[in-house]
Write a protein that holds these residues in place. Structure first.
Motif, PDB file in Angstrom:
ATOM      1  N   SER A 104       0.826  -1.215   0.000  1.00  0.00           N
ATOM      2  CA  SER A 104       0.000   0.000   0.000  1.00  0.00           C
ATOM      3  C   SER A 104       0.855   1.257   0.000  1.00  0.00           C
ATOM      4  O   SER A 104       0.556   2.221  -0.708  1.00  0.00           O
ATOM      5  CB  SER A 104      -0.932  -0.006   1.221  1.00  0.00           C
ATOM      6  N   THR A 105       1.911   1.253   0.789  1.00  0.00           N
ATOM      7  CA  THR A 105       2.797   2.416   0.852  1.00  0.00           C
ATOM      8  C   THR A 105       3.457   2.677  -0.499  1.00  0.00           C
ATOM      9  O   THR A 105       3.558   3.822  -0.953  1.00  0.00           O
ATOM     10  CB  THR A 105       3.875   2.215   1.930  1.00  0.00           C
ATOM     11  N   ILE A 106       3.900   1.604  -1.150  1.00  0.00           N
ATOM     12  CA  ILE A 106       4.521   1.753  -2.465  1.00  0.00           C
ATOM     13  C   ILE A 106       3.511   2.289  -3.473  1.00  0.00           C
ATOM     14  O   ILE A 106       3.828   3.167  -4.285  1.00  0.00           O
ATOM     15  CB  ILE A 106       5.100   0.401  -2.935  1.00  0.00           C
ATOM     16  N   ALA A 107       2.281   1.791  -3.423  1.00  0.00           N
ATOM     17  CA  ALA A 107       1.255   2.250  -4.360  1.00  0.00           C
ATOM     18  C   ALA A 107       0.988   3.745  -4.193  1.00  0.00           C
ATOM     19  O   ALA A 107       0.915   4.500  -5.174  1.00  0.00           O
ATOM     20  CB  ALA A 107      -0.031   1.449  -4.162  1.00  0.00           C
ATOM     21  N   VAL A 108       0.856   4.181  -2.954  1.00  0.00           N
ATOM     22  CA  VAL A 108       0.595   5.600  -2.688  1.00  0.00           C
ATOM     23  C   VAL A 108       1.770   6.463  -3.145  1.00  0.00           C
ATOM     24  O   VAL A 108       1.595   7.464  -3.854  1.00  0.00           O
ATOM     25  CB  VAL A 108       0.308   5.830  -1.190  1.00  0.00           C
ATOM     26  N   ASN A 109       2.969   6.083  -2.745  1.00  0.00           N
ATOM     27  CA  ASN A 109       4.151   6.871  -3.107  1.00  0.00           C
ATOM     28  C   ASN A 109       4.365   6.915  -4.614  1.00  0.00           C
ATOM     29  O   ASN A 109       4.780   7.942  -5.168  1.00  0.00           O
ATOM     30  CB  ASN A 109       5.398   6.304  -2.420  1.00  0.00           C
ATOM     31  N   ILE A 232       9.175  -7.201  -2.280  1.00  0.00           N
ATOM     32  CA  ILE A 232       9.652  -8.258  -1.396  1.00  0.00           C
ATOM     33  C   ILE A 232      10.447  -7.617  -0.267  1.00  0.00           C
ATOM     34  O   ILE A 232      10.931  -6.494  -0.385  1.00  0.00           O
ATOM     35  CB  ILE A 232      10.536  -9.296  -2.129  1.00  0.00           C
ATOM     36  N   ILE A 233      10.557  -8.346   0.842  1.00  0.00           N
ATOM     37  CA  ILE A 233      11.407  -7.914   1.946  1.00  0.00           C
ATOM     38  C   ILE A 233      12.402  -9.033   2.239  1.00  0.00           C
ATOM     39  O   ILE A 233      12.297 -10.126   1.669  1.00  0.00           O
ATOM     40  CB  ILE A 233      10.590  -7.568   3.201  1.00  0.00           C
ATOM     41  N   GLY A 234      13.331  -8.753   3.115  1.00  0.00           N
ATOM     42  CA  GLY A 234      14.436  -9.693   3.329  1.00  0.00           C
ATOM     43  C   GLY A 234      14.142 -10.815   4.291  1.00  0.00           C
ATOM     44  O   GLY A 234      14.829 -10.938   5.317  1.00  0.00           O
ATOM     45  N   ASP A 235      13.114 -11.616   4.006  1.00  0.00           N
ATOM     46  CA  ASP A 235      12.920 -12.840   4.787  1.00  0.00           C
ATOM     47  C   ASP A 235      12.460 -13.968   3.876  1.00  0.00           C
ATOM     48  O   ASP A 235      11.978 -13.745   2.765  1.00  0.00           O
ATOM     49  CB  ASP A 235      11.959 -12.638   5.970  1.00  0.00           C
ATOM     50  N   SER A 237       9.954 -16.094   3.960  1.00  0.00           N
ATOM     51  CA  SER A 237       8.536 -16.197   3.597  1.00  0.00           C
ATOM     52  C   SER A 237       8.179 -15.230   2.470  1.00  0.00           C
ATOM     53  O   SER A 237       7.367 -15.554   1.593  1.00  0.00           O
ATOM     54  CB  SER A 237       7.662 -15.924   4.822  1.00  0.00           C
ATOM     55  N   SER A 238       8.791 -14.052   2.465  1.00  0.00           N
ATOM     56  CA  SER A 238       8.526 -13.084   1.398  1.00  0.00           C
ATOM     57  C   SER A 238       9.083 -13.578   0.070  1.00  0.00           C
ATOM     58  O   SER A 238       8.423 -13.475  -0.973  1.00  0.00           O
ATOM     59  CB  SER A 238       9.146 -11.733   1.759  1.00  0.00           C
ATOM     60  N   ILE A 239      10.287 -14.111   0.094  1.00  0.00           N
ATOM     61  CA  ILE A 239      10.905 -14.620  -1.132  1.00  0.00           C
ATOM     62  C   ILE A 239      10.118 -15.806  -1.675  1.00  0.00           C
ATOM     63  O   ILE A 239       9.900 -15.930  -2.887  1.00  0.00           O
ATOM     64  CB  ILE A 239      12.369 -15.008  -0.865  1.00  0.00           C
ATOM     65  N   ARG A 240       9.663 -16.666  -0.769  1.00  0.00           N
ATOM     66  CA  ARG A 240       8.856 -17.825  -1.196  1.00  0.00           C
ATOM     67  C   ARG A 240       7.539 -17.355  -1.811  1.00  0.00           C
ATOM     68  O   ARG A 240       7.097 -17.894  -2.837  1.00  0.00           O
ATOM     69  CB  ARG A 240       8.601 -18.733  -0.003  1.00  0.00           C
ATOM     70  N   ALA A 241       6.891 -16.356  -1.198  1.00  0.00           N
ATOM     71  CA  ALA A 241       5.635 -15.833  -1.738  1.00  0.00           C
ATOM     72  C   ALA A 241       5.851 -15.205  -3.115  1.00  0.00           C
ATOM     73  O   ALA A 241       5.026 -15.372  -4.020  1.00  0.00           O
ATOM     74  CB  ALA A 241       5.046 -14.800  -0.780  1.00  0.00           C
ATOM     75  N   ALA A 242       6.963 -14.506  -3.281  1.00  0.00           N
ATOM     76  CA  ALA A 242       7.265 -13.889  -4.580  1.00  0.00           C
ATOM     77  C   ALA A 242       7.504 -14.957  -5.639  1.00  0.00           C
ATOM     78  O   ALA A 242       7.048 -14.819  -6.792  1.00  0.00           O
ATOM     79  CB  ALA A 242       8.497 -12.989  -4.455  1.00  0.00           C
ATOM     80  N   THR A 243       8.196 -16.036  -5.271  1.00  0.00           N
ATOM     81  CA  THR A 243       8.442 -17.134  -6.214  1.00  0.00           C
ATOM     82  C   THR A 243       7.127 -17.771  -6.642  1.00  0.00           C
ATOM     83  O   THR A 243       6.909 -18.061  -7.835  1.00  0.00           O
ATOM     84  CB  THR A 243       9.355 -18.187  -5.575  1.00  0.00           C
ATOM     85  N   LYS A 258       6.706  -7.418 -17.859  1.00  0.00           N
ATOM     86  CA  LYS A 258       5.724  -6.552 -17.186  1.00  0.00           C
ATOM     87  C   LYS A 258       5.986  -6.456 -15.698  1.00  0.00           C
ATOM     88  O   LYS A 258       5.476  -5.565 -15.037  1.00  0.00           O
ATOM     89  CB  LYS A 258       4.304  -7.114 -17.391  1.00  0.00           C
ATOM     90  N   VAL A 259       6.766  -7.382 -15.167  1.00  0.00           N
ATOM     91  CA  VAL A 259       6.927  -7.502 -13.716  1.00  0.00           C
ATOM     92  C   VAL A 259       8.244  -6.881 -13.261  1.00  0.00           C
ATOM     93  O   VAL A 259       9.309  -7.164 -13.798  1.00  0.00           O
ATOM     94  CB  VAL A 259       6.881  -8.982 -13.277  1.00  0.00           C
ATOM     95  N   THR A 260       8.138  -6.017 -12.265  1.00  0.00           N
ATOM     96  CA  THR A 260       9.323  -5.403 -11.646  1.00  0.00           C
ATOM     97  C   THR A 260       9.316  -5.760 -10.155  1.00  0.00           C
ATOM     98  O   THR A 260       8.369  -5.426  -9.440  1.00  0.00           O
ATOM     99  CB  THR A 260       9.314  -3.881 -11.795  1.00  0.00           C
ATOM    100  N   MET A 261      10.367  -6.440  -9.715  1.00  0.00           N
ATOM    101  CA  MET A 261      10.490  -6.780  -8.299  1.00  0.00           C
ATOM    102  C   MET A 261      11.161  -5.613  -7.569  1.00  0.00           C
ATOM    103  O   MET A 261      12.163  -5.078  -8.044  1.00  0.00           O
ATOM    104  CB  MET A 261      11.264  -8.076  -8.110  1.00  0.00           C
ATOM    105  N   VAL A 262      10.617  -5.243  -6.424  1.00  0.00           N
ATOM    106  CA  VAL A 262      11.135  -4.118  -5.638  1.00  0.00           C
ATOM    107  C   VAL A 262      11.488  -4.625  -4.251  1.00  0.00           C
ATOM    108  O   VAL A 262      10.621  -5.159  -3.534  1.00  0.00           O
ATOM    109  CB  VAL A 262      10.097  -2.974  -5.542  1.00  0.00           C
ATOM    110  N   PHE A 263      12.760  -4.482  -3.885  1.00  0.00           N
ATOM    111  CA  PHE A 263      13.175  -4.861  -2.535  1.00  0.00           C
ATOM    112  C   PHE A 263      12.892  -3.700  -1.598  1.00  0.00           C
ATOM    113  O   PHE A 263      13.471  -2.624  -1.729  1.00  0.00           O
ATOM    114  CB  PHE A 263      14.660  -5.212  -2.493  1.00  0.00           C
ATOM    115  N   ASN A 264      11.982  -3.907  -0.665  1.00  0.00           N
ATOM    116  CA  ASN A 264      11.532  -2.852   0.251  1.00  0.00           C
ATOM    117  C   ASN A 264      12.158  -3.076   1.623  1.00  0.00           C
ATOM    118  O   ASN A 264      11.804  -4.020   2.327  1.00  0.00           O
ATOM    119  CB  ASN A 264      10.002  -2.856   0.344  1.00  0.00           C
ATOM    120  N   GLU A 265      13.098  -2.215   2.000  1.00  0.00           N
ATOM    121  CA  GLU A 265      13.759  -2.363   3.293  1.00  0.00           C
ATOM    122  C   GLU A 265      12.905  -1.777   4.407  1.00  0.00           C
ATOM    123  O   GLU A 265      12.283  -0.770   4.238  1.00  0.00           O
ATOM    124  CB  GLU A 265      15.122  -1.677   3.270  1.00  0.00           C
TER     125      GLU A 265
END
Length: 265
Positions: A104-109, A232-235, A237-243, A258-265
């Motif tokens: 949501s934060t990424i979408a708004v920004n 994605i974030i650095g854990d 479960s996030s990497i597995r969900a993205a895969t 069409k897909v851009t992966m964004v690492f969100n710290e």
């Protein structure tokens, strides 16, 4: 040293420089700063009105009124601004199978950045239907929501659309999620497809925030998307969900570019 480097840079030679320092300051440094053509030397604590006066003096602009402390300047009410372009707008869908990664934060920004940096007419759609929070992030109170627009069941028009979008001071127009989870079921896939397709005719960009599921409304947002942002974030479960999401994208014939992966710290 910094000021010396600034003055040695040709394109920054005439750049106004104001130096703010602690109370008292160092007289040698102050004299050195003026020798390098610093326009002013300001001591802390800083008075807001004095600072504005000095900045305007440095840049040669004293035409605008100076706001007094505690005073509020009149600002125009925001309004929904529609695109006049004949080119259909682009849809950017922000999606993750894992919650808590900043979707949501990424979408708004992203929507605010597009509007402010490019001055493109931008809509923001909250498709996290059961727990939408974009209005909270934007600090606005929605006067109408997506489920109410679906209930219209009539021919969409620009006049109708503006009644269900809430303008934000950034220039972004928000289509809010239903106010309660039980109203989420009123938003069906075909109706949403019709609405998003029409929004393309009214805006240059439509940024969509989605729920962390492959429900019908999410599938519509992914299918219509020109770009998909996958945070994605650095854990693990996030990497597995993205895969998993990427595998499902492939099954849905969503192209990789069409897909851009964004690492969100």
């Amino acid at each position: 040293q910094v000021l010396e480097q600034v003055r040695e840079t040709p394109e920054l030679t005439d750049l106004p420089v104001l130096i703010i320092t602690g109370a008292g300051g160092d007289s040698n440094r102050r004299e050195g700063a003026y020798g390098l053509t610093a326009q002013d030397y300001i001591h802390k604590p800083i008075d807001p009105v004095e600072l504005i006066v000095r900045v305007r003096t440095a840049v040669g602009d004293d035409s605008s009124p100076i706001p007094l402390p505690g005073a509020t300047m009149a600002t125009p009410e925001p309004e929904v601004r529609l695109s006049t372009s004949d080119t259909p707008g682009e849809i950017i869908t922000v999606f993750s199978l894992k919650g808590g990664v900043g979707t949501s934060t990424i979408a708004v920004n992203l929507a605010v950045a597009i509007q402010r940096l490019w001055s493109e007419h931008t809509a923001l759609a909250d498709l996290s239907l059961e727990a939408g929070a974009l209005n909270v992030l934007l600090d606005i109170l929605p006067t109408a929501t997506l489920d109410e627009l679906v209930a219209e069941k009539g021919k969409l028009s620009s006049q109708l659309i503006t009644q269900y979008l809430v303008p934000h001071k950034s220039g972004v127009s928000l289509l809010s999620a239903p106010p309660s989870p039980e109203r989420a079921e009123l938003v069906d896939g075909p109706a949403l497809r019709k609405i998003l397709t029409f929004l393309r005719e009214c805006f240059d960009y439509i940024v969509i925030d989605t729920a962390s599921t492959f429900a019908d409304h999410t599938l519509v947002a992914l299918e219509l998307a020109d770009h998909i942002v996958l945070p994605i974030i650095g854990d693990i479960s996030s990497i597995r969900a993205a895969t998993t999401a990427l595998d499902i994208f492939q099954a849905l014939n969503i192209q990789d570019d069409k897909v851009t992966m964004v690492f969100n710290e």
